[in-house]
Motif scaffolding. Structure first.
Motif, PDB file in Angstrom:
ATOM      1  N   ALA A 178       3.164   5.921  -2.904  1.00  0.00           N
ATOM      2  CA  ALA A 178       4.352   6.629  -3.376  1.00  0.00           C
ATOM      3  C   ALA A 178       4.308   6.797  -4.900  1.00  0.00           C
ATOM      4  CB  ALA A 178       5.613   5.881  -2.962  1.00  0.00           C
ATOM      5  N   LYS A 179       3.815   5.770  -5.592  1.00  0.00           N
ATOM      6  CA  LYS A 179       3.698   5.843  -7.048  1.00  0.00           C
ATOM      7  C   LYS A 179       2.674   6.900  -7.452  1.00  0.00           C
ATOM      8  CE  LYS A 179       2.923   2.949 -11.129  1.00  0.00           C
ATOM      9  NZ  LYS A 179       2.635   1.558 -11.605  1.00  0.00           N
ATOM     10  N   ARG A 180       1.540   6.938  -6.740  1.00  0.00           N
ATOM     11  CA  ARG A 180       0.514   7.959  -7.023  1.00  0.00           C
ATOM     12  C   ARG A 180       1.057   9.358  -6.765  1.00  0.00           C
ATOM     13  NH1 ARG A 180      -2.943   4.146  -4.388  1.00  0.00           N
ATOM     14  NH2 ARG A 180      -2.782   5.334  -2.448  1.00  0.00           N
ATOM     15  N   ASP A 181       1.795   9.505  -5.675  1.00  0.00           N
ATOM     16  CA  ASP A 181       2.373  10.814  -5.343  1.00  0.00           C
ATOM     17  C   ASP A 181       3.368  11.262  -6.403  1.00  0.00           C
ATOM     18  OD1 ASP A 181       0.884  10.847  -3.046  1.00  0.00           O
ATOM     19  OD2 ASP A 181       2.532  10.267  -1.716  1.00  0.00           O
ATOM     20  N   SER A 182       4.155  10.303  -6.920  1.00  0.00           N
ATOM     21  CA  SER A 182       5.142  10.626  -7.937  1.00  0.00           C
ATOM     22  C   SER A 182       4.479  11.094  -9.226  1.00  0.00           C
ATOM     23  CB  SER A 182       6.025   9.396  -8.214  1.00  0.00           C
ATOM     24  OG  SER A 182       6.956   9.650  -9.235  1.00  0.00           O
ATOM     25  N   ILE A 183       3.391  10.407  -9.608  1.00  0.00           N
ATOM     26  CA  ILE A 183       2.653  10.791 -10.811  1.00  0.00           C
ATOM     27  C   ILE A 183       2.047  12.178 -10.642  1.00  0.00           C
ATOM     28  CG2 ILE A 183       0.632  10.248 -12.226  1.00  0.00           C
ATOM     29  CD1 ILE A 183       1.216   7.281 -11.646  1.00  0.00           C
ATOM     30  N   GLN A 184       1.459  12.411  -9.475  1.00  0.00           N
ATOM     31  CA  GLN A 184       0.843  13.712  -9.211  1.00  0.00           C
ATOM     32  C   GLN A 184       1.895  14.824  -9.227  1.00  0.00           C
ATOM     33  OE1 GLN A 184      -0.763  14.357  -5.238  1.00  0.00           O
ATOM     34  NE2 GLN A 184      -2.479  15.506  -6.103  1.00  0.00           N
ATOM     35  N   PHE A 185       3.071  14.545  -8.663  1.00  0.00           N
ATOM     36  CA  PHE A 185       4.141  15.536  -8.651  1.00  0.00           C
ATOM     37  C   PHE A 185       4.570  15.875 -10.078  1.00  0.00           C
ATOM     38  CE2 PHE A 185       8.667  16.630  -8.674  1.00  0.00           C
ATOM     39  CZ  PHE A 185       8.686  17.695  -7.782  1.00  0.00           C
TER      40      PHE A 185
ATOM     41  N   TYR B 191       0.832  -1.201   0.000  1.00  0.00           N
ATOM     42  CA  TYR B 191       0.000   0.000   0.000  1.00  0.00           C
ATOM     43  C   TYR B 191       0.866   1.249   0.000  1.00  0.00           C
ATOM     44  CZ  TYR B 191      -3.535   3.405   1.339  1.00  0.00           C
ATOM     45  OH  TYR B 191      -4.348   4.506   1.373  1.00  0.00           O
ATOM     46  N   LYS B 192       1.933   1.232   0.785  1.00  0.00           N
ATOM     47  CA  LYS B 192       2.843   2.375   0.844  1.00  0.00           C
ATOM     48  C   LYS B 192       3.461   2.641  -0.530  1.00  0.00           C
ATOM     49  CE  LYS B 192       7.206   3.875   2.907  1.00  0.00           C
ATOM     50  NZ  LYS B 192       7.958   3.899   1.631  1.00  0.00           N
TER      51      LYS B 192
END
Length: 507
Positions: free
Chosen positions: A389-396, A384-385
């Motif tokens: 982190a992958k979602r956060d990277s895409i959003q960034f 889940y973590k």
């Protein structure tokens, strides 16, 4: 092998916990080490106790990577919010002594206590302080105390400017400042500082001789873990931050061997070695739900979640679990005990991670169901973590693609300089240093940075990594109708501190 034989001998005389099999001990021990490696955590210590003895105590990994020092059962970690139950129990002692009542109004003891409206201020009780039902959102106002030079009284006074999201006493919203106020009441009524009261009534009687009440005591201590955070494949060391101005909410520093004695006191409902620290009536009040909150997806066999007074409460496999977590910059802790099973657990780590929650579930599975082949909670939490982190990277990346280059809307750097003030926090100062725009949060010496232009009147920054694990943030300016800078805003994406609660107006 000698360690396992000794541990098994201890388990044979224990009346609860495991079914005394080598398989269970080997399984948990190996699982702890596997999980530490999976999460790339520098070090961790775990103790499992019953009411009369420490059943299991072991360190894993390193307390300091550079020095190659190992963790053991006496290694000191920040237990952070696991301190809150000590504050609630301190209040209980004063109630038993007839010096106050749970339902007494806070303003009767702290005349400077003020909330967002008069009704809440006038009706806020001591019990309300200890169960997070103020109407504010979780962690509201934490930037008033974290790393600041503000005193406890200044912090408590400033919370009147925090805006509520909920009605008073209707919804859970975790508040460190409320526990600070409770600690100040302990001081007002007892005549002793919170630290001295805790030492006198808990640490000394329980012989928690290595437990500290302030980071100022670390210089005279040995076997101390170093805080870390993991970023870009590396564990980065971060400095200890003093929490004296919020001590009743999270200042304690302890080891698993020392903290085990606190768990044993609670397993005995306040009495240990024929000495009553607080009575069973107080224990029941402290561990009774005072505010409920949503369970969410029932993936952990939980049917209710609530908060007592200084303790989280829930069920697991039909048993009541009394627990708490603790988060310090570079350290995460978890403790819990199950009264019906006469068992307690404490997990201390020197990294920012979710592992203590996963290990708690694993231990509960083994203790309550004797299941060593069940769910791999560590892998589940880690998956889940990594997804997050992958979602956060895409959003960034998506946000970064919107970035423009310096343009005509960007003023000369000197136009941004000056002092900006928030009525709650205080001031932020902008200046030009080495041809770079530089800002500092004047009440928080560890928060300063050079600004990098991002787009329009928006800048990015990163606080010094050795002082804070917070990620990159943004700072932006508002213009007035004359086209001059009038306000400053700060935002740093993180789960603990809400910088957007502040509105800095140029002076």
């Amino acid at each position: 092998m000698k360690f396992l034989k000794t541990l098994l001998a201890i388990l044979v005389v224990s009346t609860s916990v495991f079914s005394q099999t080598k398989e269970q001990i080997n399984h948990l021990d190996a699982y702890f080490q596997k999980s530490l490696n999976e999460w790339q955590i520098p070090g961790m210590a775990i103790a499992i106790v019953n009411a009369d003895s420490i059943v299991f105590s072991k360190g894993y990994g390193y307390s300091n990577i550079k020095k190659n020092t190992k963790v053991d059962g006496n290694t000191l970690f920040a237990v952070a919010s696991n301190s809150k139950a000590f504050t609630a129990s301190a209040i209980a002692i004063l109630v038993e002594e007839g010096k106050l009542k749970w339902t007494d109004k806070v303003i009767d003891y702290l005349p400077y206590f003020k909330m967002y409206d008069d009704y809440t201020t006038q009706n806020f009780t001591i019990e309300d302080l200890l169960c997070h039902r103020s109407g504010l959102v979780t962690f509201s106002g934490d930037l008033l105390w974290y790393g600041t030079t503000l005193t406890a009284e200044e912090i408590i006074k400033a919370q009147q400017y925090l805006k509520p999201k909920y009605d008073f006493r209707t919804t859970f919203g975790y508040s460190n400042i409320a526990f600070l106020a409770a600690g100040k009441i302990v001081e007002k009524v007892s005549g002793n500082s919170w630290a001295e009261f805790v030492k006198q009534h808990f640490l000394s009687p329980l012989q928690m001789n290595r437990t500290l009440t302030s980071t100022s005591q670390l210089s005279k201590s040995t076997n101390v873990a170093t805080p870390y955070y993991f970023e870009n494949g590396t564990n980065n060391e971060v400095n200890w931050v003093n929490w004296d101005n919020i001590a009743p909410a999270g200042a304690l520093i302890s080891s698993v061997n020392d903290f085990s004695k606190w768990l044993q006191l609670n397993l005995h409902e306040g009495t240990i070695n024929k000495t009553t620290i607080f009575n069973d009536r107080s224990f029941r009040r402290i561990t009774t739900p005072h505010i409920n909150f949503e369970v969410g997806k029932n993936t952990e066999n939980i049917h209710f979640k609530s908060y007592g007074l200084g303790w989280d409460l829930q069920d697991y496999e039909g048993y009541k679990v009394v627990s708490h977590g603790g988060g310090y910059d570079g350290m995460i802790s978890k403790s819990f005990f199950i009264p019906e099973k006469n068992i307690g657990v404490v997990i201390l780590t020197n990294s920012l991670n979710w592992l203590p929650g996963a290990l708690s579930n694993k231990i509960l599975d083994v203790i309550l169901t004797n299941n060593t082949e069940g769910k791999d909670w560590s892998a589940d939490y880690l998956g889940y973590k990594n997804q997050q982190a992958k979602r956060d990277s895409i959003q960034f990346s998506e946000i970064e693609n919107l970035r423009g280059k310096q343009n005509s809307n960007h003023l000369t750097l000197d136009k941004y300089t000056g002092v900006y003030k928030d009525k709650m926090y205080g001031t932020v100062t902008l200046s030009v240093k080495n041809n770079k725009l530089h800002f500092k949060m004047d009440k928080t010496p560890i928060f300063y940075a050079d600004l990098k232009h991002w787009n329009h009147h928006i800048f990015t920054f990163r606080f010094p990594k050795e002082l804070s694990s917070l990620p990159e943030g943004k700072l932006w300016f508002d213009l007035n109708k004359e086209g001059e800078i009038s306000k400053l805003h700060i935002d740093v994406p993180n789960p603990d501190f809400d910088f957007t609660e502040f509105e800095f107006i140029k002076q």
